[in-house]
Design a protein around this motif. Structure first.
Motif, PDB file in Angstrom:
ATOM      1  N   ALA A  61       0.916  -1.357   0.017  1.00 24.85           N
ATOM      2  CA  ALA A  61       0.026  -0.045   0.098  1.00 24.85           C
ATOM      3  C   ALA A  61       0.915   1.255   0.053  1.00 24.85           C
ATOM      4  CB  ALA A  61      -0.895  -0.031   1.082  1.00 24.85           C
ATOM      5  N   TRP A  62       2.092   1.208   0.930  1.00 22.53           N
ATOM      6  CA  TRP A  62       3.121   2.285   0.820  1.00 22.53           C
ATOM      7  C   TRP A  62       3.219   2.825  -0.718  1.00 22.53           C
ATOM      8  CZ3 TRP A  62       7.977   1.796  -0.969  1.00 22.53           C
ATOM      9  CH2 TRP A  62       8.216   0.425  -1.262  1.00 22.53           C
ATOM     10  N   GLU A  63       3.659   1.902  -1.516  1.00 25.15           N
ATOM     11  CA  GLU A  63       4.017   1.821  -2.880  1.00 25.15           C
ATOM     12  C   GLU A  63       3.122   2.624  -3.679  1.00 25.15           C
ATOM     13  OE1 GLU A  63       7.639  -0.227  -5.605  1.00 25.15           O
ATOM     14  OE2 GLU A  63       5.681  -1.313  -5.092  1.00 25.15           O
ATOM     15  N   ASP A  64       1.867   1.928  -3.656  1.00 25.44           N
ATOM     16  CA  ASP A  64       0.722   2.467  -4.464  1.00 25.44           C
ATOM     17  C   ASP A  64       0.462   3.913  -4.142  1.00 25.44           C
ATOM     18  OD1 ASP A  64       0.716   0.190  -5.581  1.00 25.44           O
ATOM     19  OD2 ASP A  64      -0.969  -0.761  -4.100  1.00 25.44           O
ATOM     20  N   LEU A  65       0.704   4.499  -2.767  1.00 23.62           N
ATOM     21  CA  LEU A  65       0.237   5.860  -2.550  1.00 23.62           C
ATOM     22  C   LEU A  65       1.729   6.474  -2.543  1.00 23.62           C
ATOM     23  CD1 LEU A  65      -1.874   4.853   0.736  1.00 23.62           C
ATOM     24  CD2 LEU A  65      -2.489   5.546  -1.303  1.00 23.62           C
ATOM     25  N   ARG A  66       2.613   6.086  -2.946  1.00 22.74           N
ATOM     26  CA  ARG A  66       3.889   6.971  -3.030  1.00 22.74           C
ATOM     27  C   ARG A  66       4.279   7.292  -1.844  1.00 22.74           C
ATOM     28  NH1 ARG A  66       2.585   9.959  -8.826  1.00 22.74           N
ATOM     29  NH2 ARG A  66       2.193   7.792 -10.193  1.00 22.74           N
ATOM     30  N   LEU A  67       4.340   6.698  -0.585  1.00 21.81           N
ATOM     31  CA  LEU A  67       4.685   6.986   0.652  1.00 21.81           C
ATOM     32  C   LEU A  67       6.248   6.499   0.936  1.00 21.81           C
ATOM     33  CD1 LEU A  67       1.231   6.726   2.414  1.00 21.81           C
ATOM     34  CD2 LEU A  67       2.621   8.881   2.058  1.00 21.81           C
ATOM     35  N   PRO A  68       6.710   6.712   1.888  1.00 18.60           N
ATOM     36  CA  PRO A  68       8.168   6.178   2.117  1.00 18.60           C
ATOM     37  C   PRO A  68       8.079   4.499   2.613  1.00 18.60           C
ATOM     38  CG  PRO A  68       7.447   7.613   4.105  1.00 18.60           C
ATOM     39  CD  PRO A  68       6.516   7.727   3.183  1.00 18.60           C
ATOM     40  N   ASP A 257      12.424   3.828 -18.740  1.00 19.36           N
ATOM     41  CA  ASP A 257      12.303   2.997 -20.314  1.00 19.36           C
ATOM     42  C   ASP A 257      13.001   1.422 -19.581  1.00 19.36           C
ATOM     43  OD1 ASP A 257      10.998   4.887 -21.354  1.00 19.36           O
ATOM     44  OD2 ASP A 257      13.047   5.805 -22.375  1.00 19.36           O
ATOM     45  N   GLU A 258      14.065   1.623 -19.077  1.00 18.31           N
ATOM     46  CA  GLU A 258      14.842   0.595 -18.489  1.00 18.31           C
ATOM     47  C   GLU A 258      13.947  -0.362 -17.861  1.00 18.31           C
ATOM     48  OE1 GLU A 258      18.333   1.517 -16.828  1.00 18.31           O
ATOM     49  OE2 GLU A 258      19.362   2.587 -18.721  1.00 18.31           O
ATOM     50  N   LEU A 259      13.287   0.121 -16.813  1.00 18.40           N
ATOM     51  CA  LEU A 259      12.458  -0.667 -15.946  1.00 18.40           C
ATOM     52  C   LEU A 259      11.432  -1.363 -16.623  1.00 18.40           C
ATOM     53  CD1 LEU A 259      12.376   1.542 -12.889  1.00 18.40           C
ATOM     54  CD2 LEU A 259      13.201  -0.593 -13.052  1.00 18.40           C
ATOM     55  N   LYS A 260      10.766  -0.589 -17.541  1.00 21.20           N
ATOM     56  CA  LYS A 260       9.773  -0.978 -18.380  1.00 21.20           C
ATOM     57  C   LYS A 260      10.273  -2.405 -19.308  1.00 21.20           C
ATOM     58  CE  LYS A 260       8.250   2.935 -20.074  1.00 21.20           C
ATOM     59  NZ  LYS A 260       7.324   3.985 -20.784  1.00 21.20           N
ATOM     60  N   GLY A 261      11.175  -2.107 -19.871  1.00 18.50           N
ATOM     61  CA  GLY A 261      11.795  -2.875 -20.759  1.00 18.50           C
ATOM     62  C   GLY A 261      12.310  -4.594 -19.914  1.00 18.50           C
ATOM     63  N   ALA A 262      12.430  -4.214 -18.672  1.00 21.31           N
ATOM     64  CA  ALA A 262      12.742  -5.357 -18.135  1.00 21.31           C
ATOM     65  C   ALA A 262      11.745  -5.999 -17.363  1.00 21.31           C
ATOM     66  CB  ALA A 262      13.745  -5.030 -16.609  1.00 21.31           C
ATOM     67  N   GLY A 263      10.445  -5.385 -17.590  1.00 26.00           N
ATOM     68  CA  GLY A 263       9.225  -5.892 -17.118  1.00 26.00           C
ATOM     69  C   GLY A 263       8.841  -5.532 -15.707  1.00 26.00           C
ATOM     70  N   ARG A 264       9.538  -4.557 -15.293  1.00 25.30           N
ATOM     71  CA  ARG A 264       9.379  -4.266 -13.595  1.00 25.30           C
ATOM     72  C   ARG A 264       8.542  -3.038 -13.551  1.00 25.30           C
ATOM     73  NH1 ARG A 264      15.264  -3.179 -10.891  1.00 25.30           N
ATOM     74  NH2 ARG A 264      13.730  -2.740  -9.383  1.00 25.30           N
ATOM     75  N   LYS A 265       8.021  -2.811 -12.285  1.00 19.75           N
ATOM     76  CA  LYS A 265       7.244  -1.620 -12.169  1.00 19.75           C
ATOM     77  C   LYS A 265       7.975  -0.596 -11.907  1.00 19.75           C
ATOM     78  CE  LYS A 265       3.105  -0.929  -9.072  1.00 19.75           C
ATOM     79  NZ  LYS A 265       2.319  -1.125  -8.018  1.00 19.75           N
ATOM     80  N   VAL A 266       7.314   0.709 -12.459  1.00 24.09           N
ATOM     81  CA  VAL A 266       8.122   1.806 -12.595  1.00 24.09           C
ATOM     82  C   VAL A 266       7.627   2.752 -11.277  1.00 24.09           C
ATOM     83  CG1 VAL A 266       8.802   4.173 -13.987  1.00 24.09           C
ATOM     84  CG2 VAL A 266       8.288   1.854 -15.266  1.00 24.09           C
ATOM     85  N   THR A 267       8.261   2.492 -10.461  1.00 21.17           N
ATOM     86  CA  THR A 267       7.844   3.217  -8.994  1.00 21.17           C
ATOM     87  C   THR A 267       8.947   4.212  -8.616  1.00 21.17           C
ATOM     88  OG1 THR A 267       9.161   1.930  -7.604  1.00 21.17           O
ATOM     89  CG2 THR A 267       6.957   0.962  -8.219  1.00 21.17           C
ATOM     90  N   GLN A 268       8.541   5.272  -7.745  1.00 21.14           N
ATOM     91  CA  GLN A 268       9.454   6.272  -7.494  1.00 21.14           C
ATOM     92  C   GLN A 268      10.759   5.845  -6.848  1.00 21.14           C
ATOM     93  OE1 GLN A 268       7.549   8.620  -4.565  1.00 21.14           O
ATOM     94  NE2 GLN A 268       7.562   7.092  -3.038  1.00 21.14           N
ATOM     95  N   LEU A 269      10.916   4.771  -6.138  1.00 21.30           N
ATOM     96  CA  LEU A 269      12.087   4.142  -5.370  1.00 21.30           C
ATOM     97  C   LEU A 269      12.789   3.206  -6.588  1.00 21.30           C
ATOM     98  CD1 LEU A 269      13.227   3.524  -2.940  1.00 21.30           C
ATOM     99  CD2 LEU A 269      11.796   1.293  -2.376  1.00 21.30           C
ATOM    100  N   ALA A 270      12.009   2.758  -7.576  1.00 18.33           N
ATOM    101  CA  ALA A 270      12.812   2.153  -8.559  1.00 18.33           C
ATOM    102  C   ALA A 270      13.598   3.055  -9.330  1.00 18.33           C
ATOM    103  CB  ALA A 270      12.130   0.920  -9.189  1.00 18.33           C
TER     104      ALA A 270
END
Length: 291
Positions: A61-68, A257-270
């Motif tokens: 939930a923290w990630e979906d809400l862009r919280l620490p 773009d690199e994260l999307k290409g690797a099939g990973r979720k593009v989050t602020q932390l990533a």
């Protein structure tokens, strides 16, 4: 220090513990207590901010809400409810000799994160799911915080706000809309994304409504908060005060773009980890990046 070792070190010498909360709790030596499903946190030297998320799929939930990110997420595999623990670099002392200002700061962060996460407001952080017990599913994130770090992620909610003079407005609905819209424009730059912004606006709407002699119905407050949050967000996105420097934007976009290409979720932390750009910058300009 490893998260598990840090957790164990900061327990009382004889913490309360139990395998079933319905059976009550008992003080046991630390070495014995860590074998139980539930443990009491140290309330004199608070090394963690603790939250109880009583809803399914709460682990991220923290990630979906862009919280620490929490330091520890302790989940129940049966219903996917979770406890979050945020590790503090310096524990806050709540004994008679403790300083009042850090205690107030701690409580303000606890109050605000509880609202933003949708956590149980009645939970006081006394007993947590034991992250050392095999019954729970545990996620560890190598993060710790100073109290002031949290204000890079969100605006602290006030405990109380002053009641508006309703004679200046065309009624409670007009007062709520106009006061909330002004507040939302002022706080826009501190939000970490639309979901986070909507949560902040809804919390503030509830605070304003609570000051009315006769509060509005919950659905009226919810609808007004939703309208204001979406309207302000769209306007501010279409009229940004400034844009990212081209080189910085290119680095963030390349990371996305690199994260999307690797099939990973593009989050602020990533994005921050991949680009090497501080999360505060990522959060502020996330809306300008194609994800």
């Amino acid at each position: 220090m490893d998260e598990f070792e840090h957790f164990k070190k900061n327990l009382y010498p004889k913490p309360i513990c139990t395998n079933d909360l319905a059976d009550g709790v008992k003080h046991r030596k630390r070495e014995d207590a860590i074998c139980y499903r539930y443990l009491g946190l140290n309330r004199s030297y608070r090394a963690y901010l603790a939250f109880d998320l009583d809803f399914p799929s709460s682990a991220f939930a923290w990630e979906d809400l862009r919280l620490p990110p929490p330091s520890l997420v302790i989940g129940n595999p049966a219903n996917c409810h979770s406890h979050y623990l945020y590790r503090l670099r310096t524990p806050v002392i709540f004994t008679d000799g403790g300083r009042l200002r850090p205690q107030q700061y701690f409580r303000a962060i606890q109050r605000t994160l509880t609202k933003l996460l949708g956590a149980d407001e009645a939970y006081r952080g006394l007993i947590v799911k034991n992250p050392l017990h095999h019954k729970w599913r545990v996620l560890k994130f190598s993060v710790e915080y100073d109290l002031e770090d949290f204000q890079e992620w969100f605006e602290l909610l006030p405990e109380k706000i002053a009641a508006p003079d309703l004679d200046m407005y065309l009624g409670r609905n007009d007062a709520l809309f106009r006061i909330l819209a002004k507040w939302a424009h002022e706080r826009y730059g501190r939000a970490t994304g639309l979901d986070n912004f909507m949560a902040l606006v809804r919390c503030q709407a509830d605070q304003i409504n609570a000051t009315f002699p006769k509060p509005l119905a919950t659905n009226e407050v919810r609808d007004t908060a939703l309208s204001v949050a979406r309207g302000v967000w769209r306007w501010r996105q279409a009229n940004p005060p400034s844009s990212l420097r081209p080189a910085t934007k290119a680095r963030i976009q390349a990371a996305a773009d690199e994260l999307k290409g690797a099939g990973r979720k593009v989050t602020q932390l990533a994005l921050s980890l991949r680009s090497g750009i501080p999360q505060k910058t990522i959060n502020k300009y996330l809306g300008q990046i194609e994800r």
